[in-house]
Write an enzyme that holds these catalytic residues in place. Structure first.
Site, PDB file in Angstrom:
ATOM      1  N   ARG A 159       0.866  -1.176   0.000  1.00 29.04           N
ATOM      2  CA  ARG A 159       0.000   0.000   0.000  1.00 29.04           C
ATOM      3  C   ARG A 159       0.902   1.225   0.000  1.00 29.04           C
ATOM      4  O   ARG A 159       2.010   1.181   0.534  1.00 29.04           O
ATOM      5  CB  ARG A 159      -0.902   0.027   1.236  1.00 29.04           C
ATOM      6  CG  ARG A 159      -1.828  -1.180   1.385  1.00 29.04           C
ATOM      7  CD  ARG A 159      -2.632  -1.071   2.676  1.00 29.04           C
ATOM      8  NE  ARG A 159      -3.568  -2.186   2.848  1.00 29.04           N
ATOM      9  CZ  ARG A 159      -3.282  -3.313   3.487  1.00 29.04           C
ATOM     10  NH1 ARG A 159      -2.085  -3.469   4.036  1.00 29.04           N
ATOM     11  NH2 ARG A 159      -4.184  -4.270   3.596  1.00 29.04           N
ATOM     12  N   HIS A 185      -2.466   3.013  -6.034  1.00 21.90           N
ATOM     13  CA  HIS A 185      -3.078   1.799  -5.489  1.00 21.90           C
ATOM     14  C   HIS A 185      -3.348   0.771  -6.584  1.00 21.90           C
ATOM     15  O   HIS A 185      -3.379  -0.438  -6.312  1.00 21.90           O
ATOM     16  CB  HIS A 185      -4.382   2.151  -4.771  1.00 21.90           C
ATOM     17  CG  HIS A 185      -4.822   1.111  -3.786  1.00 21.90           C
ATOM     18  ND1 HIS A 185      -4.077   0.768  -2.671  1.00 21.90           N
ATOM     19  CD2 HIS A 185      -5.922   0.318  -3.750  1.00 21.90           C
ATOM     20  CE1 HIS A 185      -4.698  -0.187  -1.989  1.00 21.90           C
ATOM     21  NE2 HIS A 185      -5.820  -0.476  -2.630  1.00 21.90           N
ATOM     22  N   ARG A 231      -0.680  -1.826  -6.804  1.00 21.53           N
ATOM     23  CA  ARG A 231      -0.814  -2.921  -5.831  1.00 21.53           C
ATOM     24  C   ARG A 231      -1.786  -3.968  -6.369  1.00 21.53           C
ATOM     25  O   ARG A 231      -1.527  -5.175  -6.290  1.00 21.53           O
ATOM     26  CB  ARG A 231      -1.291  -2.363  -4.498  1.00 21.53           C
ATOM     27  CG  ARG A 231      -1.694  -3.399  -3.449  1.00 21.53           C
ATOM     28  CD  ARG A 231      -2.016  -2.670  -2.151  1.00 21.53           C
ATOM     29  NE  ARG A 231      -2.862  -3.441  -1.248  1.00 21.53           N
ATOM     30  CZ  ARG A 231      -2.403  -4.303  -0.347  1.00 21.53           C
ATOM     31  NH1 ARG A 231      -1.109  -4.553  -0.267  1.00 21.53           N
ATOM     32  NH2 ARG A 231      -3.230  -4.925   0.479  1.00 21.53           N
ATOM     33  N   TYR A 261      -9.905 -10.474  -6.258  1.00 20.51           N
ATOM     34  CA  TYR A 261      -9.045 -10.468  -7.434  1.00 20.51           C
ATOM     35  C   TYR A 261      -9.426 -11.560  -8.433  1.00 20.51           C
ATOM     36  O   TYR A 261      -9.077 -11.464  -9.607  1.00 20.51           O
ATOM     37  CB  TYR A 261      -7.582 -10.657  -7.015  1.00 20.51           C
ATOM     38  CG  TYR A 261      -7.048  -9.473  -6.272  1.00 20.51           C
ATOM     39  CD1 TYR A 261      -6.989  -9.480  -4.881  1.00 20.51           C
ATOM     40  CD2 TYR A 261      -6.623  -8.333  -6.929  1.00 20.51           C
ATOM     41  CE1 TYR A 261      -6.524  -8.384  -4.176  1.00 20.51           C
ATOM     42  CE2 TYR A 261      -6.153  -7.236  -6.235  1.00 20.51           C
ATOM     43  CZ  TYR A 261      -6.112  -7.263  -4.864  1.00 20.51           C
ATOM     44  OH  TYR A 261      -5.652  -6.176  -4.178  1.00 20.51           O
ATOM     45  N   HIS A 281      -3.701  -9.071   3.668  1.00 23.27           N
ATOM     46  CA  HIS A 281      -5.140  -9.080   3.921  1.00 23.27           C
ATOM     47  C   HIS A 281      -5.439  -9.937   5.145  1.00 23.27           C
ATOM     48  O   HIS A 281      -4.930 -11.052   5.277  1.00 23.27           O
ATOM     49  CB  HIS A 281      -5.902  -9.647   2.726  1.00 23.27           C
ATOM     50  CG  HIS A 281      -5.957  -8.721   1.554  1.00 23.27           C
ATOM     51  ND1 HIS A 281      -6.202  -9.158   0.262  1.00 23.27           N
ATOM     52  CD2 HIS A 281      -5.807  -7.378   1.480  1.00 23.27           C
ATOM     53  CE1 HIS A 281      -6.200  -8.112  -0.547  1.00 23.27           C
ATOM     54  NE2 HIS A 281      -5.968  -7.027   0.159  1.00 23.27           N
ATOM     55  N   LYS A 302      -2.242  -2.584   7.967  1.00 27.04           N
ATOM     56  CA  LYS A 302      -3.409  -2.155   8.726  1.00 27.04           C
ATOM     57  C   LYS A 302      -3.497  -2.911  10.037  1.00 27.04           C
ATOM     58  O   LYS A 302      -3.183  -4.094  10.114  1.00 27.04           O
ATOM     59  CB  LYS A 302      -4.680  -2.387   7.896  1.00 27.04           C
ATOM     60  CG  LYS A 302      -4.806  -1.472   6.684  1.00 27.04           C
ATOM     61  CD  LYS A 302      -6.122  -1.686   5.972  1.00 27.04           C
ATOM     62  CE  LYS A 302      -6.276  -0.714   4.805  1.00 27.04           C
ATOM     63  NZ  LYS A 302      -7.566  -0.909   4.093  1.00 27.04           N
TER      64      LYS A 302
END
Length: 312
Positions: A163, A258, A261, A293, A284, A190
């Site tokens: 990211r 982004h 990515r 995806y 993730h 995150k």
């Protein structure tokens, strides 16, 4: 929002709003555009409350605001025809402001915790074709140190799936003493989750070229990517640079930092990587996020199925 709405701010709230926006800009590193949008969202919320309740709310009144008032505000936004994404952004701004006041003023509001916002339609990632991603990363380069910086940064996004915030949050110590020998990075994503990301030799070489050209001292605890004045590079600068590049190259507006990515993950999937591996590389928390995806590469998956399944 008109300037007249500023009169709806309670005197004691004005300083808190300014402190929060300053916190976003200088401590959280939010882009100028984000700070302006959040400030507008918050002031619109406070202006609504002033009209809805018959007076500008004080800090104590904000802390005691009932759920019905928050719901009335969301309903007013929907009545104006705002998109769900705009409503959710406004709610995020208000929640962020309340978190700030809870930490700095000791005033929290439990009703806000139960507020539900409109559900957004899940959009599939929009990656770039391989050739477009290559052109974008190559075009970022230049003879000066900023050109080396931009090339290294975009290659890191596309070559390692970071990211943009993760890349800009890296310190020099994340690389090997000789950056060209870097084979992996520990990235904080995150929720503070850390993951190990492998680094391709060409990405390591680009990072080494930038580190060697950078005119600022790069101590281990210092920011790796620097702005023109030596401070940690901000997202808005990178986004503007990519915007200029895509216009020059004739690429669509979906060509963003982004998107690189997304392109990283989609191109890995296209070359046969499994979703679990991609999930780990992207950081993730849930496989369901990574499964988005698969919708991007549906044509390839159908062709693979047709070739491999015994009943096809």
């Amino acid at each position: 929002m008109s300037n007249s709405s500023l009169t709806y701010l309670h005197p004691e709230i004005t300083g808190i709003v300014s402190a929060w926006l300053d916190h976003l800009a200088h401590e959280r590193g939010a882009a100028d555009r984000t700070v302006r949008a959040y400030g507008s969202d918050l002031r619109t919320f406070l202006a609504f409350l002033a009209e809805h309740r018959g007076g500008a709310p004080s800090a104590a009144e904000l802390a005691g605001l009932p759920l019905v008032d928050f719901r009335a505000w969301l309903a007013a936004l929907q009545h104006k025809g705002l998109a769900r994404s705009s409503i959710n952004r406004a709610a995020a701004a208000v929640r962020g402001f309340y978190r700030f006041t809870a930490r700095t003023q000791g005033r929290s509001n439990t009703a806000l915790l139960t507020l539900r916002t409109p559900r957004l339609k899940r959009r599939l990632p929009r990656p770039l074709p391989v050739e477009a991603a290559r052109r974008l990363t190559e075009a970022a380069g230049g003879a000066d140190w900023i050109g080396h910086r931009d090339a290294a940064l975009l290659l890191l996004l596309y070559g390692a799936g970071l990211r943009i915030g993760e890349a800009l949050g890296l310190d020099r110590g994340a690389l090997a003493d000789d950056p060209a020998t870097t084979t992996s990075l520990v990235v904080t994503g995150k929720g503070g989750r850390q993951r190990m990301v492998p680094i391709l030799p060409m990405v390591a070489q680009a990072l080494a070229a930038y580190a060697g050209a950078c005119p600022f001292a790069l101590a281990r605890d210092d920011a790796l990517f620097r702005g023109a004045r030596g401070k940690r590079l901000q997202q808005g600068v990178v986004q503007a640079r990519v915007r200029d590049l895509r216009r020059a190259l004739g690429l669509p507006e979906t060509a963003t930092p982004h998107a690189l990515r997304h392109s990283f993950a989609t191109h890995l999937l296209g070359d046969g990587a499994d979703l679990r591996t991609i999930q780990e590389l992207l950081g993730h928390a849930s496989l369901s996020t990574t499964q988005g995806y698969t919708g991007v590469d549906a044509d390839r998956l159908r062709a693979l199925y047709a070739r491999a399944h015994p009943r096809a």
